[in-house]
Scaffold this motif. Structure first.
Motif, PDB file in Angstrom:
ATOM      1  N   ALA A   1      33.951  41.993  45.549  1.00  0.00           N
ATOM      2  CA  ALA A   1      34.059  43.331  44.957  1.00  0.00           C
ATOM      3  C   ALA A   1      35.505  43.797  44.954  1.00  0.00           C
ATOM      4  O   ALA A   1      36.234  43.637  45.923  1.00  0.00           O
ATOM      5  CB  ALA A   1      33.191  44.320  45.725  1.00  0.00           C
ATOM      6  N   ARG A   2      35.910  44.394  43.841  1.00  0.00           N
ATOM      7  CA  ARG A   2      37.234  44.981  43.707  1.00  0.00           C
ATOM      8  C   ARG A   2      37.052  46.428  43.271  1.00  0.00           C
ATOM      9  O   ARG A   2      36.190  46.740  42.446  1.00  0.00           O
ATOM     10  CB  ARG A   2      38.073  44.238  42.646  1.00  0.00           C
ATOM     11  N   ILE A   3      37.888  47.324  43.822  1.00  0.00           N
ATOM     12  CA  ILE A   3      37.804  48.734  43.464  1.00  0.00           C
ATOM     13  C   ILE A   3      39.194  49.285  43.154  1.00  0.00           C
ATOM     14  O   ILE A   3      40.197  48.793  43.654  1.00  0.00           O
ATOM     15  CB  ILE A   3      37.153  49.588  44.573  1.00  0.00           C
ATOM     16  N   CYS A   4      39.236  50.332  42.320  1.00  0.00           N
ATOM     17  CA  CYS A   4      40.475  51.075  42.095  1.00  0.00           C
ATOM     18  C   CYS A   4      40.427  52.303  42.993  1.00  0.00           C
ATOM     19  O   CYS A   4      39.471  52.509  43.745  1.00  0.00           O
ATOM     20  CB  CYS A   4      40.613  51.457  40.624  1.00  0.00           C
ATOM     21  N   SER A   5      41.416  53.152  42.926  1.00  0.00           N
ATOM     22  CA  SER A   5      41.456  54.316  43.810  1.00  0.00           C
ATOM     23  C   SER A   5      40.351  55.330  43.503  1.00  0.00           C
ATOM     24  O   SER A   5      40.049  56.183  44.333  1.00  0.00           O
ATOM     25  CB  SER A   5      42.826  55.004  43.753  1.00  0.00           C
ATOM     26  N   TYR A   6      39.732  55.225  42.334  1.00  0.00           N
ATOM     27  CA  TYR A   6      38.609  56.100  41.988  1.00  0.00           C
ATOM     28  C   TYR A   6      37.272  55.425  42.267  1.00  0.00           C
ATOM     29  O   TYR A   6      36.227  55.925  41.897  1.00  0.00           O
ATOM     30  CB  TYR A   6      38.685  56.543  40.523  1.00  0.00           C
ATOM     31  N   GLU A   7      37.329  54.271  42.872  1.00  0.00           N
ATOM     32  CA  GLU A   7      36.169  53.488  43.268  1.00  0.00           C
ATOM     33  C   GLU A   7      35.413  52.858  42.097  1.00  0.00           C
ATOM     34  O   GLU A   7      34.245  52.502  42.223  1.00  0.00           O
ATOM     35  CB  GLU A   7      35.218  54.326  44.133  1.00  0.00           C
ATOM     36  N   CYS A   8      36.084  52.722  40.958  1.00  0.00           N
ATOM     37  CA  CYS A   8      35.501  51.929  39.887  1.00  0.00           C
ATOM     38  C   CYS A   8      35.327  50.535  40.475  1.00  0.00           C
ATOM     39  O   CYS A   8      36.226  50.043  41.159  1.00  0.00           O
ATOM     40  CB  CYS A   8      36.420  51.891  38.671  1.00  0.00           C
ATOM     41  N   THR A   9      34.201  49.905  40.247  1.00  0.00           N
ATOM     42  CA  THR A   9      33.857  48.664  40.932  1.00  0.00           C
ATOM     43  C   THR A   9      33.627  47.537  39.943  1.00  0.00           C
ATOM     44  O   THR A   9      32.801  47.662  39.030  1.00  0.00           O
ATOM     45  CB  THR A   9      32.597  48.872  41.801  1.00  0.00           C
ATOM     46  N   PHE A  10      34.356  46.450  40.151  1.00  0.00           N
ATOM     47  CA  PHE A  10      34.231  45.260  39.312  1.00  0.00           C
ATOM     48  C   PHE A  10      34.259  44.031  40.203  1.00  0.00           C
ATOM     49  O   PHE A  10      34.750  44.083  41.335  1.00  0.00           O
ATOM     50  CB  PHE A  10      35.383  45.193  38.299  1.00  0.00           C
ATOM     51  N   CYS A  11      33.766  42.909  39.707  1.00  0.00           N
ATOM     52  CA  CYS A  11      33.841  41.664  40.463  1.00  0.00           C
ATOM     53  C   CYS A  11      35.236  41.058  40.272  1.00  0.00           C
ATOM     54  O   CYS A  11      35.941  41.373  39.304  1.00  0.00           O
ATOM     55  CB  CYS A  11      32.750  40.692  40.033  1.00  0.00           C
ATOM     56  N   ALA A  12      35.616  40.196  41.198  1.00  0.00           N
ATOM     57  CA  ALA A  12      36.945  39.574  41.143  1.00  0.00           C
ATOM     58  C   ALA A  12      37.137  38.807  39.840  1.00  0.00           C
ATOM     59  O   ALA A  12      38.222  38.834  39.254  1.00  0.00           O
ATOM     60  CB  ALA A  12      37.143  38.656  42.341  1.00  0.00           C
ATOM     61  N   GLY A  13      36.100  38.137  39.365  1.00  0.00           N
ATOM     62  CA  GLY A  13      36.198  37.377  38.123  1.00  0.00           C
ATOM     63  C   GLY A  13      36.540  38.249  36.928  1.00  0.00           C
ATOM     64  O   GLY A  13      37.406  37.905  36.121  1.00  0.00           O
ATOM     65  N   CYS A  14      35.893  39.396  36.816  1.00  0.00           N
ATOM     66  CA  CYS A  14      36.182  40.302  35.697  1.00  0.00           C
ATOM     67  C   CYS A  14      37.562  40.942  35.828  1.00  0.00           C
ATOM     68  O   CYS A  14      38.265  41.108  34.831  1.00  0.00           O
ATOM     69  CB  CYS A  14      35.100  41.369  35.587  1.00  0.00           C
ATOM     70  N   VAL A  15      37.958  41.283  37.053  1.00  0.00           N
ATOM     71  CA  VAL A  15      39.287  41.866  37.261  1.00  0.00           C
ATOM     72  C   VAL A  15      40.360  40.885  36.814  1.00  0.00           C
ATOM     73  O   VAL A  15      41.328  41.263  36.155  1.00  0.00           O
ATOM     74  CB  VAL A  15      39.491  42.280  38.735  1.00  0.00           C
TER      75      VAL A  15
END
Length: 102
Positions: free
Chosen positions: A22-36
Motif C-alpha cells: 500500500a502507498r498513500i499520499c498526505s491526503y491518504e489517497c491509497t494505491f498499490c505499489a504497482g499502480c504508483v
C-alpha cells in the motif's frame, strides 16, 4: 489516525491492513505499489503529491490499546480508476519536481 483503506483506488487490488504494497499520499489517497510505479509515476492523481509506503498498524496490543482490533481498518472502498491519458497530461508538468518540493 490512518483509515487504512482496503484497496487500490485504481485497480481495486486488495490492500489489507498488513499489506506492505500500500502507498498513500498526505491526503491518504491509497494505491498499490504497482499502480504508483507503472501508472501514476509517483504523482497522486487527486492532489499532485507523492506517495510513501503506508504504515502497518500493529495487530497485537503491545501498548495502550493501540492496535488493529481496537482501531480497525476502513471497509469503505474508493475505486476510482485513473484515466491514464489525462493523468499523463496532468503529471507531465510536475513529475520532474521532487514530491517534497511540489
Amino acid at each position: 489516525m490512518l483509515q487504512l483503506r482496503p484497496s487500490c483506488e485504481h485497480c481495486n487490488k486488495a490492500l489489507p491492513p498488513s499489506s506492505t504494497e500500500a502507498r498513500i499520499c498526505s491526503y491518504e489517497c491509497t494505491f498499490c505499489a504497482g499502480c504508483v510505479d507503472a501508472v501514476l509515476g509517483n504523482v497522486c492523481p487527486n492532489c499532485g503529491g507523492g506517495f510513501m509506503p503506508r504504515p502497518v498498524r500493529p495487530a497485537r496490543n503491545w501498548k495502550g490499546d493501540n492496535f488493529l482490533d481496537k482501531h480497525p481498518a476502513s471497509t469503505t472502498v474508493k475505486h476510482r480508476p485513473v484515466d491514464a491519458a489525462a493523468h499523463a497530461f496532468f503529471a507531465a508538468a510536475i513529475s520532474g519536481i521532487a514530491p517534497e518540493q511540489r
